[in-house]
Scaffold this active site. Structure first.
Site, short mmCIF file in Angstrom:
data_model
loop_
_atom_site.label_atom_id
_atom_site.label_comp_id
_atom_site.label_asym_id
_atom_site.label_seq_id
_atom_site.Cartn_x
_atom_site.Cartn_y
_atom_site.Cartn_z
N GLU A 131 -0.88 -6.57 -1.03
CA GLU A 131 -0.69 -5.80 -2.25
C GLU A 131 0.29 -6.56 -3.13
O GLU A 131 1.50 -6.50 -2.94
CB GLU A 131 -0.18 -4.40 -1.93
CG GLU A 131 -0.11 -3.50 -3.15
CD GLU A 131 0.47 -2.14 -2.83
OE1 GLU A 131 0.78 -1.41 -3.79
OE2 GLU A 131 0.65 -1.81 -1.64
N ASP A 254 -0.67 13.38 -0.94
CA ASP A 254 0.55 13.99 -0.39
C ASP A 254 1.10 15.09 -1.27
O ASP A 254 2.11 15.71 -0.95
CB ASP A 254 1.63 12.93 -0.15
CG ASP A 254 2.05 12.19 -1.42
OD1 ASP A 254 1.44 12.43 -2.48
OD2 ASP A 254 2.98 11.37 -1.35
N GLY A 255 0.43 15.38 -2.40
CA GLY A 255 0.92 16.39 -3.32
C GLY A 255 2.09 15.92 -4.15
O GLY A 255 2.64 16.69 -4.94
N ASP A 280 -0.43 4.79 2.37
CA ASP A 280 0.67 4.00 1.79
C ASP A 280 1.94 4.23 2.61
O ASP A 280 3.06 4.28 2.07
CB ASP A 280 0.89 4.36 0.33
CG ASP A 280 1.67 3.30 -0.45
OD1 ASP A 280 1.81 2.17 0.06
OD2 ASP A 280 2.14 3.62 -1.56
#
Length: 390
Positions: A131, A254-255, A280
């Site tokens: 990444e 995950d909100g 992540d």
């Protein structure tokens, strides 16, 4: 004949939920049999509770760490294996250890370490995710600005050679980059070599992103995060991600990273198969740690978030089993679709759906056993059982 016959639980095959018995022999599913089948001679029978569900093991394409280990700090084979072990208790049977923007020497060491780990049968390591470092500086998030840079010819040469190292073990190389920082011709060159390319950490315009898609970009990393917001006259990279056919968007459910309304919008735009779950995850996953170090700064674990002192998100405090449960409530999908988002769709994205992401004769015996609350009880990786408490 040797092997194990799993009987009693319901089975989600990757496409539908059925009553069936599963025969495992060696590393693979030998057969999907009618319920109550007689075990062949020499085959052990394992009776499972009828309120349990057998499903394809989860596949996570973005895992920075776990079990107290950060891949950037320890770009070694042992670290990759430790991260995979930490996530297995949460149903993840296959993952890409993820190395984020850092010195070129570390990036190269991480890729070679992941290749070595993927050569081990049953390791759970199925490639590597790089990444960065080819990102838009102002959209780098927590990535270290000192190492954000354009792709050099030496970088491209190294990346082009990686798929051959991983291909011998049917593993994959995923590269997240900014389409406004890497030219379409360079993306096409990497894709031709076998690298899977995703868009991330970018201020690319809609046109720039679609040019990258035309060049072979097929995914988007943690959709909406480290991207400009959608706008009516310039949809940008997020708008391209939502509208580009035959691309898959990773989402962090995950909100915290993405509002539930945006998750539902993404689902409406992409449709089934267009979204896959990613964690992540960082080193605290699987531990009671309240902080860890990244780039020499302290990352705090607070209220379901991982944040720097100034509040910048630094990865996510979630595991894949929780992500599955979350999308059912946050997005309103059913259990089967949530499980596909964690298994079949990432398998397709990685071009590994000929052996992963389904419970089917001939497919690798990577399975997760879930109770009625979708809590992981245990897993099989390449036919080998491990209790979730181990």
């Amino acid at each position: 004949m040797t092997g194990t016959l799993l009987t009693g639980a319901r089975v989600f095959t990757g496409t539908r939920t059925i009553d069936a018995d599963i025969l495992i022999q060696g590393e693979r599913v030998a057969a999907v049999l009618p319920p109550g089948s007689t075990a062949p001679a020499g085959v052990a029978v394992r009776c499972l509770s009828p309120d349990m569900l057998l499903a394809p093991g989860f596949i996570d394409t973005q895992v920075n760490g776990g079990g107290g280990v950060l891949f950037n700090d320890m770009p070694t084979r042992e670290a990759a294996l430790a991260i995979a072990r930490a996530h297995r208790r949460f149903g993840t049977t296959a993952l890409l250890p993820t190395f984020i923007t850092d010195a070129v020497e570390g990036m190269q060491a991480a890729a070679l370490a992941a290749a070595a780990a993927s050569a081990i049968t049953g390791s759970g390591v199925i490639g590597v995710h790089l990444e960065g470092p080819f990102l838009t500086p102002e959209r780098r998030g927590v990535h270290n600005l000192d190492h954000v840079r354009p792709a050099s010819e030496a970088d491209l040469d190294f990346l082009e050679g990686l798929p051959d190292r991983f291909g011998a073990h049917d593993a994959r190389v995923l590269l997240s980059l900014a389409p406004d920082r890497v030219a379409p011709a360079e993306i096409a060159r990497l894709v031709a070599a076998g690298v899977i390319v995703a868009g991330a950490h970018s201020a690319a315009s809609y046109a720039q992103t679609m040019a990258a898609v035309d060049a072979g970009l097929t995914g988007f990393t943690h959709l909406f995060n480290a991207m400009p917001p959608l706008a009516n006259r310039e949809p940008g990279i997020a708008g391209a991600a939502l509208s580009a056919r035959d691309t898959v968007c990773g989402i962090i459910a995950d909100g915290v990273h993405v509002h539930s309304a945006m998750l539902r919008l993404a689902l409406a735009a992409k449709g089934p198969g267009g979204l896959m779950l990613v964690t992540d995850a960082m080193p605290p996953t699987g531990t009671d740690a309240t902080s860890f170090q990244l780039y020499g700064q302290t990352i705090h674990r607070r209220d379901g978030r991982l944040v720097t002192d100034d509040g910048t998100l630094a990865g996510a405090d979630i595991d894949m089993a929780q992500a599955v449960r979350n999308v059912i409530t946050l997005m309103g999908v059913d259990v089967e679709e949530a499980l596909r988002m964690a298994s079949l769709y990432p398998a397709r994205f990685l071009h590994l759906d000929q052996r992963l992401g389904r419970i089917q004769a001939g497919w690798q015996a990577d399975l997760v056993l879930l109770d009625s609350a979708l809590t992981v009880t245990g897993t099989w990786v390449a036919g080998q059982w491990r209790d979730a408490g181990d």
